[in-house]
Design an enzyme around this catalytic site. Sequence first.
Site, PDB file in Angstrom:
ATOM      1  N   SER B 223       1.027  -1.450   0.195  1.00  0.00           N
ATOM      2  CA  SER B 223       0.279  -0.135  -0.100  1.00  0.00           C
ATOM      3  C   SER B 223       1.337   1.771   0.105  1.00  0.00           C
ATOM      4  CB  SER B 223      -1.017  -0.520   0.987  1.00  0.00           C
ATOM      5  OG  SER B 223      -1.808   1.385   1.779  1.00  0.00           O
ATOM      6  N   TYR B 236      -2.304  -1.264  11.431  1.00  0.00           N
ATOM      7  CA  TYR B 236      -2.297  -1.442   9.236  1.00  0.00           C
ATOM      8  C   TYR B 236      -0.640  -1.154   8.236  1.00  0.00           C
ATOM      9  CZ  TYR B 236      -3.913  -1.380   3.949  1.00  0.00           C
ATOM     10  OH  TYR B 236      -4.133  -1.668   2.804  1.00  0.00           O
TER      11      TYR B 236
END
Lengths: 171, 331
Positions: B223, B236
């Site tokens: 990401s 995360y």
Amino acid sequence: MKAARAASALIAGVALTPLAAQEPGSRQTREFVQAAGESDTFEIMEAHTALAESTDPQVRAFAQQMLRDHGQTSRALADATARAGLKPPPMAVGASQAPLLAALQSLRGRDFDRGYWRQQALAHRAALTVEQRYAAEGDTPALRQVAGAAVPIIQAHLAMAERMSASLGNS
Amino acid sequence: MSTRDTTRRQVMTGATLGAAAAMAAPAAAQEPGAAQARGGKQNPRDKYPKPPFKSQSQPWSGLAGRMEPRPDHGETSYVGSGRLRGRKALITGGDSGMGRAAAIAFAREGADVAINYLPEEEPDAREVIDLIRREGRKAAAIPGDIRSEAFCRQLVERAVGALGGLDILVSNAARQQSIPSILDVTTEEFDRVMKTNIYAPFWIIKAALPHLEPGSAIIGTTSEQAYNPDPDLYVYAQTKAATMNYVKSLAKQLGPKGIRVNGVAPGPIWTPLQVSGGASQGKLVTFGATSALGRPGQPAELAGIFVRLAEDDGSYTTGNIYGAGGGQGQP
């Protein structure tokens, strides 16, 4: 033949450099339209975020007012650019304000409200400078008028945001 | 919400922003501009729905079918050309989001596809299985929670059994929860994210490796958060940094075996992860407004990246991270 073609292009007012041909208006005016358009979009996006996140009545009332007022200023700006034959304002958050919105998107609760007021004070101070300068010095009358009309609206927003920001202990 | 292509913008001028301000949920009326033939060009700003979006919330882990607007995974738009003919792929989190976009694209490129998902994601998964079978490819649905090492081993064995082998592994499933303060992160939540995002890829890759012949490809979903973490995605984001890192480590380790390992780094993508606790409501309604393209990405916009990293034509690409960040993040 070549010379004739070049001459007719000049007569038709078509500039010879392609970049200038795509971008009507002075640099000052183009930069104003971009800054004002991005500022309106930023305010509208922050207001949507605030209405989805905050339960504070004052934050919510202010956000509703931002949707109304910046909806109005952005329409006035778009109409003026159309009248002046300029490119319409961008419907985008500017690169310098995107990190502010990104930061606000990560906050909750009282931290959100405090962050919103602080950002609103900062953003409206920046917007006021842009509108005041163009209202005083801008070279396109239709846009000068739009900038002049936006000044008192933004001044009122700024006063409210600074008062709320200070009351929540923001420096 | 607004059209900005050069022809229509002259006409619409003032109507656009005013409408954006006035409408409570303008995005609900939008449908992804999906059913376009491939080729040609579109302004990327106008290709898909823009914020503001409707406030919406689903229990973890969310269903794509209940999102407004519905994400585009390439259901009607992705056109294959045999780039993965005869390949056999396992995709975790293949029911929705980028995993689903990869599953659809892989099948249309000629691959047989097994997808893993949580049992409660069955409605989304059914649609994907149907789409894969409609391409005449084998499809295997393998529901289960990858937080269990035993299940991860079963998952690989069942995929290999159903497809008759394995040569593409997409480790994509992840948990994401927006929690603004570390003080509110429980050990249970931290553990759940670590198990799903870090342990599971370890267990699954380890189980898959004996089946992967030279020419196989492993793809991890990392990401933009790996490089530029949001404060509320403390848990995360660090797992995505770990993913970026294991991709590079395993690429070196498995290069000598002829197995390529790469990562995909999405920016803000419109997936069920975001509406099921991955983003606050405040972030959701203006999701993607911070990107240079002014909107979130759709899973379909990453399908080609997964195909590229899996296909044999990409044979020199390993240890690399390919991005689709919309102008933010830096893979």
